[in-house]
Design a protein around this motif. Structure first.
Motif, PDB file in Angstrom:
ATOM      1  N   GLY A   7      -8.879 -14.710  37.312  1.00  0.00           N
ATOM      2  CA  GLY A   7      -9.619 -15.515  38.272  1.00  0.00           C
ATOM      3  C   GLY A   7     -10.251 -16.733  37.648  1.00  0.00           C
ATOM      4  N   GLY A   8     -10.516 -17.712  38.507  1.00  0.00           N
ATOM      5  CA  GLY A   8     -11.218 -18.912  38.074  1.00  0.00           C
ATOM      6  C   GLY A   8     -10.384 -19.909  37.306  1.00  0.00           C
ATOM      7  N   GLY A  65      -5.839 -15.346  39.042  1.00  0.00           N
ATOM      8  CA  GLY A  65      -6.641 -14.453  39.874  1.00  0.00           C
ATOM      9  C   GLY A  65      -5.829 -13.589  40.815  1.00  0.00           C
ATOM     10  N   ALA A 103     -13.441 -12.919  37.274  1.00  0.00           N
ATOM     11  CA  ALA A 103     -14.329 -13.998  37.719  1.00  0.00           C
ATOM     12  C   ALA A 103     -14.047 -14.263  39.193  1.00  0.00           C
ATOM     13  CB  ALA A 103     -14.100 -15.250  36.881  1.00  0.00           C
ATOM     14  N   SER A 104     -14.974 -13.848  40.032  1.00  0.00           N
ATOM     15  CA  SER A 104     -14.792 -14.018  41.478  1.00  0.00           C
ATOM     16  C   SER A 104     -16.140 -13.950  42.175  1.00  0.00           C
ATOM     17  CB  SER A 104     -13.880 -12.912  42.030  1.00  0.00           C
ATOM     18  OG  SER A 104     -13.922 -12.866  43.434  1.00  0.00           O
ATOM     19  N   ASP A 105     -16.517 -15.015  42.844  1.00  0.00           N
ATOM     20  CA  ASP A 105     -17.765 -15.016  43.600  1.00  0.00           C
ATOM     21  C   ASP A 105     -17.750 -13.920  44.666  1.00  0.00           C
ATOM     22  OD1 ASP A 105     -18.962 -17.142  42.232  1.00  0.00           O
ATOM     23  OD2 ASP A 105     -18.165 -18.651  43.610  1.00  0.00           O
ATOM     24  N   ASP A 142     -17.858 -16.638  39.608  1.00  0.00           N
ATOM     25  CA  ASP A 142     -17.184 -17.787  39.003  1.00  0.00           C
ATOM     26  C   ASP A 142     -18.214 -18.671  38.308  1.00  0.00           C
ATOM     27  OD1 ASP A 142     -14.358 -17.599  39.794  1.00  0.00           O
ATOM     28  OD2 ASP A 142     -15.128 -17.753  41.833  1.00  0.00           O
ATOM     29  N   ARG A 146     -15.220 -24.060  42.092  1.00  0.00           N
ATOM     30  CA  ARG A 146     -15.933 -23.094  41.247  1.00  0.00           C
ATOM     31  C   ARG A 146     -15.017 -22.460  40.195  1.00  0.00           C
ATOM     32  NH1 ARG A 146     -20.650 -21.669  40.742  1.00  0.00           N
ATOM     33  NH2 ARG A 146     -20.336 -19.441  41.001  1.00  0.00           N
ATOM     34  N   ASP A 147     -13.757 -22.870  40.136  1.00  0.00           N
ATOM     35  CA  ASP A 147     -12.807 -22.342  39.148  1.00  0.00           C
ATOM     36  C   ASP A 147     -13.091 -22.973  37.795  1.00  0.00           C
ATOM     37  OD1 ASP A 147     -11.521 -20.752  41.007  1.00  0.00           O
ATOM     38  OD2 ASP A 147      -9.992 -22.252  41.469  1.00  0.00           O
ATOM     39  N   ARG A 148     -13.886 -22.271  36.986  1.00  0.00           N
ATOM     40  CA  ARG A 148     -14.351 -22.817  35.705  1.00  0.00           C
ATOM     41  C   ARG A 148     -14.101 -21.868  34.535  1.00  0.00           C
ATOM     42  NH1 ARG A 148     -15.008 -27.937  35.705  1.00  0.00           N
ATOM     43  NH2 ARG A 148     -16.578 -27.766  34.113  1.00  0.00           N
ATOM     44  N   THR A 149     -13.187 -20.909  34.709  1.00  0.00           N
ATOM     45  CA  THR A 149     -12.925 -19.944  33.635  1.00  0.00           C
ATOM     46  C   THR A 149     -12.452 -20.612  32.344  1.00  0.00           C
ATOM     47  OG1 THR A 149     -12.585 -18.118  35.173  1.00  0.00           O
ATOM     48  CG2 THR A 149     -11.585 -17.889  32.997  1.00  0.00           C
TER      49      THR A 149
END
Length: 165
Positions: free
Chosen positions: A76-77, A136, A16-18, A52, A83-86
């Motif tokens: 990640g996230g 991450g 998960a990474s923008d 993310d 935006r860290d919503r994992t």
């Protein structure tokens, strides 16, 4: 790690990474995790890179489970960025949480860096699969996977009704 009858257990890695999803930077962590899972005997495809966010994580987890993965790790996230919503995307996919796994990952990670305690990653099970959020950072994710791998065969066996050890 085999599931019996010569079939390797399927594993999936979700990054998960923008920035990696947009192509701004390459995904360094996902391929490292895939390599280590493959070396441990798991059957894995390439890491799945997503932006993310809660919905993207939940959708990617469900797709990995639908493809037959019994071990799904995210990277990640898990921090405190906007935006860290994992974890928020993972929680609705889980049937039961396993709080001891994130506790172990934070404890082990804190031996390398005090920032390990800031991860909000969670872990749990759904159906016959284990899902774990790793940090991450490449180093944090690799160390986390190293701490996790000894537990995986027992968890997966338990999910199929195996005896306690």
């Amino acid at each position: 790690m085999t599931a019996g009858a010569g079939d390797a257990v399927r594993a999936a890695v979700i990054t998960a990474s923008d920035r990696a999803a947009s192509g701004e930077r390459p995904d360094a962590t996902g391929p490292e995790l895939i390599a280590r899972l493959a070396a441990a005997g798991y059957a894995c495809d390439a890491a799945i890179v997503i932006p993310d966010g809660e919905e993207s994580v939940a959708d990617a987890l469900r797709a990995a489970l639908d493809s037959g993965a019994r071990l799904v790790v995210t990277t990640g996230g898990t921090g405190v960025g906007p935006r860290d919503r994992t974890p928020e995307g993972t929680r609705p996919v889980l049937e039961r949480e396993l709080p001891g796994i994130p506790e172990l990952l934070r404890r082990e990670g804190a031996e390398s860096t005090p920032f390990a305690v800031l991860t909000r990653g969670i872990a749990g099970v759904t159906g016959e699969a284990l899902i774990v959020n790793l940090p991450g950072s490449t180093r944090g994710a690799i160390e986390g996977l190293g701490a996790l791998l000894p537990l995986v065969p027992h968890v997966l066996d338990q999910l199929r009704g195996g005896d306690h050890r």
